[in-house]
Write a protein that holds these residues in place. Structure first.
Motif, mmCIF file in Angstrom:
data_model
loop_
_atom_site.group_PDB
_atom_site.id
_atom_site.type_symbol
_atom_site.label_atom_id
_atom_site.label_comp_id
_atom_site.label_asym_id
_atom_site.label_seq_id
_atom_site.Cartn_x
_atom_site.Cartn_y
_atom_site.Cartn_z
ATOM 1 N N ILE A 72 0.858 -1.184 0.000
ATOM 2 C CA ILE A 72 0.000 0.000 0.000
ATOM 3 C C ILE A 72 0.896 1.235 0.000
ATOM 4 C CG2 ILE A 72 -1.766 1.281 1.288
ATOM 5 C CD1 ILE A 72 -2.764 -1.487 0.334
ATOM 6 N N ASP A 73 0.621 2.181 -0.892
ATOM 7 C CA ASP A 73 1.365 3.441 -0.949
ATOM 8 C C ASP A 73 0.916 4.318 0.226
ATOM 9 O OD1 ASP A 73 2.416 5.997 -1.514
ATOM 10 O OD2 ASP A 73 2.137 5.761 -3.680
ATOM 11 N N ILE A 74 1.819 4.528 1.186
ATOM 12 C CA ILE A 74 1.515 5.267 2.413
ATOM 13 C C ILE A 74 1.173 6.740 2.156
ATOM 14 C CG2 ILE A 74 3.909 5.906 2.898
ATOM 15 C CD1 ILE A 74 1.431 4.798 5.566
ATOM 16 N N ARG A 75 1.562 7.260 1.012
ATOM 17 C CA ARG A 75 1.420 8.698 0.757
ATOM 18 C C ARG A 75 0.000 9.125 0.422
ATOM 19 N NH1 ARG A 75 5.363 9.283 -4.114
ATOM 20 N NH2 ARG A 75 4.015 7.562 -4.690
ATOM 21 N N ILE A 76 -0.826 8.175 0.050
ATOM 22 C CA ILE A 76 -2.163 8.559 -0.418
ATOM 23 C C ILE A 76 -3.243 8.042 0.536
ATOM 24 C CG2 ILE A 76 -1.455 8.713 -2.834
ATOM 25 C CD1 ILE A 76 -2.595 5.963 -3.296
ATOM 26 N N PRO A 77 -4.397 8.696 0.556
ATOM 27 C CA PRO A 77 -5.490 8.231 1.427
ATOM 28 C C PRO A 77 -5.927 6.822 1.031
ATOM 29 C CG PRO A 77 -6.013 10.360 0.410
ATOM 30 C CD PRO A 77 -4.755 9.873 -0.226
ATOM 31 N N PRO A 78 -6.603 6.123 1.947
ATOM 32 C CA PRO A 78 -7.088 4.778 1.619
ATOM 33 C C PRO A 78 -7.869 4.769 0.316
ATOM 34 C CG PRO A 78 -7.488 5.273 3.921
ATOM 35 C CD PRO A 78 -6.996 6.551 3.283
ATOM 36 N N GLN A 79 -7.529 3.845 -0.555
ATOM 37 C CA GLN A 79 -8.184 3.715 -1.850
ATOM 38 C C GLN A 79 -9.177 2.556 -1.791
ATOM 39 O OE1 GLN A 79 -7.204 5.886 -4.683
ATOM 40 N NE2 GLN A 79 -6.631 6.877 -2.761
ATOM 41 N N LYS A 80 -10.330 2.744 -2.376
ATOM 42 C CA LYS A 80 -11.366 1.710 -2.384
ATOM 43 C C LYS A 80 -10.829 0.401 -2.956
ATOM 44 C CE LYS A 80 -16.111 0.801 -3.993
ATOM 45 N NZ LYS A 80 -15.946 -0.615 -3.902
ATOM 46 N N ILE A 81 -10.034 0.479 -4.005
ATOM 47 C CA ILE A 81 -9.534 -0.736 -4.643
ATOM 48 C C ILE A 81 -8.635 -1.537 -3.690
ATOM 49 C CG2 ILE A 81 -7.530 0.342 -5.770
ATOM 50 C CD1 ILE A 81 -8.215 -1.491 -8.210
ATOM 51 N N VAL A 98 -8.813 -1.460 -0.279
ATOM 52 C CA VAL A 98 -9.692 -1.997 0.762
ATOM 53 C C VAL A 98 -10.494 -3.174 0.214
ATOM 54 C CG1 VAL A 98 -11.654 -1.468 2.274
ATOM 55 C CG2 VAL A 98 -9.780 0.189 2.021
ATOM 56 N N ASP A 99 -11.020 -3.030 -0.992
ATOM 57 C CA ASP A 99 -11.774 -4.122 -1.613
ATOM 58 C C ASP A 99 -10.896 -5.356 -1.789
ATOM 59 O OD1 ASP A 99 -14.010 -2.513 -1.733
ATOM 60 O OD2 ASP A 99 -13.874 -2.146 -3.901
ATOM 61 N N TYR A 100 -9.645 -5.168 -2.193
ATOM 62 C CA TYR A 100 -8.743 -6.299 -2.407
ATOM 63 C C TYR A 100 -8.435 -7.001 -1.081
ATOM 64 C CZ TYR A 100 -5.893 -8.925 -5.612
ATOM 65 O OH TYR A 100 -5.419 -9.927 -6.408
ATOM 66 N N LEU A 136 -9.998 0.126 7.327
ATOM 67 C CA LEU A 136 -10.186 -1.334 7.349
ATOM 68 C C LEU A 136 -11.106 -1.757 8.487
ATOM 69 C CD1 LEU A 136 -6.658 -2.817 6.584
ATOM 70 C CD2 LEU A 136 -8.635 -2.666 5.060
ATOM 71 N N LYS A 137 -11.041 -1.070 9.600
ATOM 72 C CA LYS A 137 -11.875 -1.430 10.764
ATOM 73 C C LYS A 137 -13.366 -1.271 10.480
ATOM 74 C CE LYS A 137 -8.518 -0.682 14.423
ATOM 75 N NZ LYS A 137 -8.125 0.166 15.576
#
Length: 168
Positions: A113-122, A124-126, A163-164
């Motif tokens: 996961i790229d730490i620099r960007i906000p959580p991405q739906k893709i 989380v879905d994965y 994720l929670k």
């Protein structure tokens, strides 16, 4: 673990073509351009063992590496697949799903996961898909060298909190 030997085993378009192995296998996956190949090269202390590209979506097959003759690493195509056709996206997704479900010696999946960007739906879905399919995984945040410690803490906490929402 001290790495004594490392060997590129090849690139394979499907799990059925991958060589059979009794080695424990670890897979590396994440969005395109998240740093999968760079991380593998860092672990292996090699500059060009896994091909690093400046443009996303260059990994199109299952790339296998043998480490110390008893461990395999698999560098997988990124999901999100920058600039590829819908047909290729479906093909890559099927190849990866088959690999995860059929590779009997697969011990763990490292999802980057790229730490620099906000959580991405893709992402989380994965992660949710991995959990729903009872596939063992660990999250690795990449590109931490590009931001400061405070941002690392904030962004990793933000991702875990996202994720929670779907995980206990």
């Amino acid at each position: 673990m001290k790495i004594k030997t490392k060997k590129f085993l090849g690139s394979f378009p499907s799990v059925e073509i991958c060589p059979e192995s009794k080695n424990q296998e670890f897979a590396f996956i994440g969005r395109s351009n998240v740093g999968k190949s760079s991380l593998l090269n860092a672990i292996l202390n090699e500059k060009n063992m896994a091909h690093v590209s400046s443009s996303p979506g260059k990994t199109k097959m299952i790339n296998l590496f043998a480490i110390n003759e008893n461990i395999n690493f698999a560098d997988l195509p990124g999901y999100g697949y920058a600039k590829v056709s819908k047909t290729d996206r479906i093909k890559f997704a099927k190849m990866i799903e088959d690999y995860f479900k059929k590779r009997v010696n697969l011990l763990n999946i490292f999802i980057l996961i790229d730490i620099r960007i906000p959580p991405q739906k893709i992402d989380v879905d994965y992660i949710n898909w991995l959990g729903e399919n009872a596939l063992p995984f660990n999250i690795i945040f990449t590109k931490c060298d590009k931001i400061n410690k405070k941002e690392i803490q904030q962004n990793s906490t933000s991702f875990i909190n996202e994720l929670k929402k779907t995980w206990d």
